[in-house]
Scaffold this motif. Structure first.
Motif, PDB file in Angstrom:
ATOM      1  N   LEU A   1      38.111  36.544 -46.074  1.00 38.07           N
ATOM      2  CA  LEU A   1      38.430  37.253 -44.842  1.00 38.07           C
ATOM      3  C   LEU A   1      39.265  38.459 -45.248  1.00 38.07           C
ATOM      4  N   ALA A   2      38.808  39.648 -44.863  1.00 42.13           N
ATOM      5  CA  ALA A   2      39.492  40.864 -45.293  1.00 42.13           C
ATOM      6  C   ALA A   2      39.747  41.799 -44.124  1.00 42.13           C
ATOM      7  N   ASP A   3      40.815  42.598 -44.240  1.00 39.13           N
ATOM      8  CA  ASP A   3      41.123  43.582 -43.197  1.00 39.13           C
ATOM      9  C   ASP A   3      40.391  44.893 -43.492  1.00 39.13           C
ATOM     10  N   PRO A   4      40.515  45.905 -42.633  1.00 45.09           N
ATOM     11  CA  PRO A   4      39.746  47.152 -42.818  1.00 45.09           C
ATOM     12  C   PRO A   4      40.056  47.902 -44.112  1.00 45.09           C
ATOM     13  N   THR A   5      41.228  47.660 -44.690  1.00 45.64           N
ATOM     14  CA  THR A   5      41.584  48.335 -45.946  1.00 45.64           C
ATOM     15  C   THR A   5      40.979  47.628 -47.159  1.00 45.64           C
ATOM     16  N   GLY A   6      40.386  46.463 -46.923  1.00 43.36           N
ATOM     17  CA  GLY A   6      39.834  45.677 -48.019  1.00 43.36           C
ATOM     18  C   GLY A   6      40.784  44.610 -48.528  1.00 43.36           C
ATOM     19  N   LYS A   7      41.991  44.569 -47.956  1.00 45.77           N
ATOM     20  CA  LYS A   7      42.953  43.545 -48.357  1.00 45.77           C
ATOM     21  C   LYS A   7      42.435  42.165 -47.950  1.00 45.77           C
ATOM     22  N   VAL A   8      42.407  41.248 -48.900  1.00 42.61           N
ATOM     23  CA  VAL A   8      41.934  39.892 -48.628  1.00 42.61           C
ATOM     24  C   VAL A   8      43.056  39.086 -47.992  1.00 42.61           C
ATOM     25  N   LEU A   9      42.810  38.628 -46.777  1.00 45.80           N
ATOM     26  CA  LEU A   9      43.807  37.847 -46.044  1.00 45.80           C
ATOM     27  C   LEU A   9      43.698  36.360 -46.336  1.00 45.80           C
ATOM     28  N   ALA A  10      42.492  35.937 -46.696  1.00 44.39           N
ATOM     29  CA  ALA A  10      42.285  34.511 -46.967  1.00 44.39           C
ATOM     30  C   ALA A  10      41.040  34.327 -47.815  1.00 44.39           C
ATOM     31  N   GLU A  11      41.068  33.291 -48.625  1.00 43.10           N
ATOM     32  CA  GLU A  11      39.902  32.875 -49.401  1.00 43.10           C
ATOM     33  C   GLU A  11      39.672  31.383 -49.172  1.00 43.10           C
ATOM     34  N   LEU A  12      38.441  30.985 -49.277  1.00 41.68           N
ATOM     35  CA  LEU A  12      38.065  29.584 -49.093  1.00 41.68           C
ATOM     36  C   LEU A  12      36.971  29.277 -50.106  1.00 41.68           C
ATOM     37  N   LYS A  13      37.218  28.267 -50.933  1.00 38.95           N
ATOM     38  CA  LYS A  13      36.251  27.914 -51.967  1.00 38.95           C
ATOM     39  C   LYS A  13      35.963  26.415 -51.924  1.00 38.95           C
TER      40      LYS A  13
END
Length: 228
Positions: free
Chosen positions: A202-214
């Motif tokens: 899940l990423a914001d408009p700047t490309g910063k990843v807010l969350a990962e799920l694996k």
């Protein structure tokens, strides 16, 4: 720590919105709905990141990556104007679906509880405080299987936006602290097979990843077997 921040352990229900992205509706040849459409998933289906989705015998399991809303303040008949104040945060989730079983029960007009409710069928990321998300309708949802991108969409494409979802659900079912609302999936859904490695972001408009799920997938030993 609040109930909302511990929603996976303490939340009482998962309310999942269906058919909330036009391209996803088209890819499954479904009809659009005039108002938000939802179903329930048991909290026993939660699978923390790093876990293994168990695919029951005879089931073709599909991935559906979604933005989850975590309710921080419960309520009934919540207005759209007040909806934001009831959100504590967000979570990245996957609504695993027994697609071949779903096809069969839809033909018969039967409910989807088993289709969506198998143990491990809601892989879930960690709690994201609301303060970390400036605009929940401007986020990118992505899912890869074995390194190949399968889903890559934006929450801006939701048909029914978040305040409308909260208003509609709470007009029927009281929302409680720790409840999770899954807001629908963009297009690109498809099968997950035993041995697959799934990575979501899940990423914001700047490309910063807010969350990962694996998570990975494996065949379930014993238990239910689907026979068409």
């Amino acid at each position: 720590m609040s109930v909302a921040a511990q929603f996976v352990r303490q939340g009482k229900k998962i309310v999942a919105i269906g058919r909330n992205y036009s391209d996803h509706i088209k890819e499954l040849n479904n009809a659009a709905t005039k108002e938000p459409f939802f179903f329930f998933k048991p909290t026993t289906s939660y699978l923390p990141t790093g876990g293994k989705v168990e695919i029951p015998r005879g089931i073709i399991a599909h991935h559906e990556v979604e933005l989850g809303l975590v309710i921080g303040k419960g309520g009934r008949d919540i207005s759209q104007d007040a909806a934001e104040s009831h959100i504590a945060g967000y979570a990245l989730a996957v609504d695993m679906t027994a697609r071949n079983m779903q096809d069969e029960v839809k033909k018969k007009g039967l409910p989807w509880s088993a289709v969506k409710g198998f143990d491990t069928f809601t892989p879930i990321g960690s709690f994201i405080p609301k303060s970390s998300v400036s605009d929940a309708h401007d986020l990118t949802l992505s899912l890869k299987i074995n390194g190949a991108i399968k889903q890559n969409g934006t929450t801006g494409d939701m048909i029914f936006r978040i305040p409308r979802l909260i208003e509609h659900i709470s007009s029927i079912v009281t929302l409680e602290e720790g409840d999770l609302i899954l807001t629908g999936t963009p297009s690109g859904v498809g099968p997950v097979n035993p041995g697959d490695n799934i990575e979501c972001a899940l990423a914001d408009p700047t490309g910063k990843v807010l969350a990962e799920l694996k998570f990975t997938a494996e065949s379930r030993i014993g238990g239910y077997q689907f026979t068409p």
